[in-house]
Design a protein around this motif. Structure first.
Motif, PDB file in Angstrom:
ATOM      1  N   ILE A  39       0.755  -1.166  -0.073  1.00 20.04           N
ATOM      2  CA  ILE A  39      -0.017  -0.035   0.166  1.00 20.04           C
ATOM      3  C   ILE A  39       1.132   1.249   0.115  1.00 20.04           C
ATOM      4  CG2 ILE A  39      -1.793   1.350   1.260  1.00 20.04           C
ATOM      5  CD1 ILE A  39      -2.754  -1.301   2.169  1.00 20.04           C
ATOM      6  N   HIS A  40       1.814   1.195   0.777  1.00 14.90           N
ATOM      7  CA  HIS A  40       2.823   2.266   0.790  1.00 14.90           C
ATOM      8  C   HIS A  40       3.447   2.572  -0.623  1.00 14.90           C
ATOM      9  CE1 HIS A  40       2.930   3.632   4.912  1.00 14.90           C
ATOM     10  NE2 HIS A  40       3.160   2.364   5.422  1.00 14.90           N
ATOM     11  N   ALA A  41       3.843   1.489  -1.092  1.00 11.45           N
ATOM     12  CA  ALA A  41       4.234   1.696  -2.634  1.00 11.45           C
ATOM     13  C   ALA A  41       3.352   2.361  -3.654  1.00 11.45           C
ATOM     14  CB  ALA A  41       4.697   0.291  -3.126  1.00 11.45           C
ATOM     15  N   ARG A  42       2.054   1.806  -3.421  1.00  9.88           N
ATOM     16  CA  ARG A  42       1.239   2.241  -4.378  1.00  9.88           C
ATOM     17  C   ARG A  42       0.892   3.736  -4.015  1.00  9.88           C
ATOM     18  NH1 ARG A  42      -4.708   0.782  -3.103  1.00  9.88           N
ATOM     19  NH2 ARG A  42      -4.059   2.098  -1.329  1.00  9.88           N
ATOM     20  N   ASP A  43       1.177   4.333  -2.947  1.00  8.34           N
ATOM     21  CA  ASP A  43       1.070   5.555  -2.628  1.00  8.34           C
ATOM     22  C   ASP A  43       2.408   6.361  -2.780  1.00  8.34           C
ATOM     23  OD1 ASP A  43      -1.414   5.120  -1.730  1.00  8.34           O
ATOM     24  OD2 ASP A  43      -1.057   5.053   0.529  1.00  8.34           O
ATOM     25  N   GLY A  44       3.362   5.725  -3.284  1.00 11.20           N
ATOM     26  CA  GLY A  44       4.390   6.684  -3.828  1.00 11.20           C
ATOM     27  C   GLY A  44       5.690   6.672  -3.045  1.00 11.20           C
ATOM     28  N   ALA A  45       5.773   5.661  -1.914  1.00  9.12           N
ATOM     29  CA  ALA A  45       6.753   5.424  -0.875  1.00  9.12           C
ATOM     30  C   ALA A  45       7.912   5.160  -1.763  1.00  9.12           C
ATOM     31  CB  ALA A  45       6.601   4.590   0.075  1.00  9.12           C
ATOM     32  N   SER A  46       9.258   5.601  -1.603  1.00 12.44           N
ATOM     33  CA  SER A  46      10.536   5.301  -2.078  1.00 12.44           C
ATOM     34  C   SER A  46      11.053   3.849  -1.624  1.00 12.44           C
ATOM     35  CB  SER A  46      11.467   6.131  -1.848  1.00 12.44           C
ATOM     36  OG  SER A  46      11.830   6.241  -0.499  1.00 12.44           O
ATOM     37  N   ARG A  47      11.867   3.261  -2.653  1.00 13.24           N
ATOM     38  CA  ARG A  47      12.321   1.898  -1.968  1.00 13.24           C
ATOM     39  C   ARG A  47      13.066   2.216  -0.868  1.00 13.24           C
ATOM     40  NH1 ARG A  47      15.714  -1.329  -6.535  1.00 13.24           N
ATOM     41  NH2 ARG A  47      13.370  -1.261  -7.349  1.00 13.24           N
TER      42      ARG A  47
END
Length: 208
Positions: free
Chosen positions: A173-181
């Motif tokens: 979910i964080h990744a979908r929201d744009g969180a960085s690697r």
């Protein structure tokens, strides 16, 4: 000879790949038949003839995702020498996988799921089974850790597996929201840093 009436030839693999990408991006509920026919280059009768239904097409697309873009996360659980390293590696691989593309990001199996209430039963059950399969695989790796003496007797492997998969779903979910690697890697590191306390918190001493 006239070709009138013959169905237009198409690549089933390419059409399925196109369906996978739009399902991953928009989710099952928000992907319309018009979306699918547009990206797959098929009319509705041809789509249904080739794939059966929207639900069957979706689940086939999910399995394609597991073999392609979603691969490389769960296949290495048994390679790490300890349970802690196996979990840390799993989460780091997740961080890498979830951020490998600009769009879409995250795990298709988690993010494309429909609402359970009023949702397509076959899709909901299919995704639930696929998620549970991964959790059971992790639980089995933790139980191997107990057998190897890497984890103490009485460790609640079911609870740890549920916790770690919940962390991984949250990372998606964080990744979908744009969180960085980098952010997702930090989450993986936090889980590893608290490993001993977590294990101690869900371990009961063997009764003699």
């Amino acid at each position: 000879m006239s070709s009138r009436g013959r169905p237009r030839t198409f690549s089933r693999d390419e059409a399925l790949r196109s369906a996978m990408e739009i399902f991953w991006d928009k989710g099952f509920d928000n992907t319309s038949l018009a979306d699918l026919t547009r990206v797959m280059g098929l009319n509705p009768p041809s789509l249904y003839a080739a794939f059966g239904s929207k639900a069957k097409l979706f689940l086939e697309a999910v399995d394609l995702y597991g073999r392609t873009d979603g691969a490389g996360i769960w296949e290495f659980l048994d390679d790490a020498p300890t349970a802690r390293e196996a979990v840390h590696d799993l989460l780091k691989r997740s961080a890498e996988n979830f951020t490998q593309w600009a769009e879409p990001r995250g795990c298709m199996v988690v993010l494309s799921a429909p609402q359970m209430e009023g949702g397509d039963t076959a899709v909901c059950d299919g995704l639930k089974a696929r998620r549970l399969e991964k959790q059971v695989a992790l639980q089995s790796r933790l139980e191997r850790g107990v057998a190897d003496g890497d984890l103490p007797e009485g460790t609640d492997c079911d609870a740890i597996a549920a916790y770690v998969t919940s962390i991984q779903h949250g990372m998606s979910i964080h990744a979908r929201d744009g969180a960085s690697r980098q952010t997702l890697m930090a989450i993986a590191d936090c889980c590893a840093a608290g490993w001993d306390a977590m294990v101690a918190g869900v371990t009961t001493k063997a009764q003699f």
